[in-house]
Design a protein around this motif. Sequence first.
Motif: not given
Length: 125
Positions: A69-92
């Motif tokens: 959601s764009p309301q969650t992250w206001d910094a460019p670092v947010g995309s890294r967290y989204v990628e990490d969570i996406g990787e966790w979803r794939k692993r799960l």
Amino acid sequence: MYVDPPAPQPMRPGERPPATAGTDPLSVQPRAWEFNPEYQRLVNAWQAALPLLEGLTTALDKAYGLARSPQTWDAPVGSRYVEDIGEWRKRLALYRQAVLTSISDEAADTPRWIPSAAGAPHAFS
């Protein structure tokens, strides 16, 4: 997204053991059957694992949706967290597939009914 393998089926009400064909003249004694306790153990394992895996998947999907959601992250670092969570979803998803497939494969190789020693006729008893 993966499709879950077939689940081992618990004993249904009224289910009968396999019928023994009387084609073998040497096996004139009726055979007693019981529902295989090892198969029942696999049914129980599936029924225990599936809700836990569903809960993990639901929680991670919710976090992933919120993170994107764009309301969650206001910094460019947010995309890294989204990628990490996406990787966790794939692993799960891979873990879920591995666990459920191993239970399903084991159930496919395990007979539902086994001959029972209790109540079986014995010579000279």
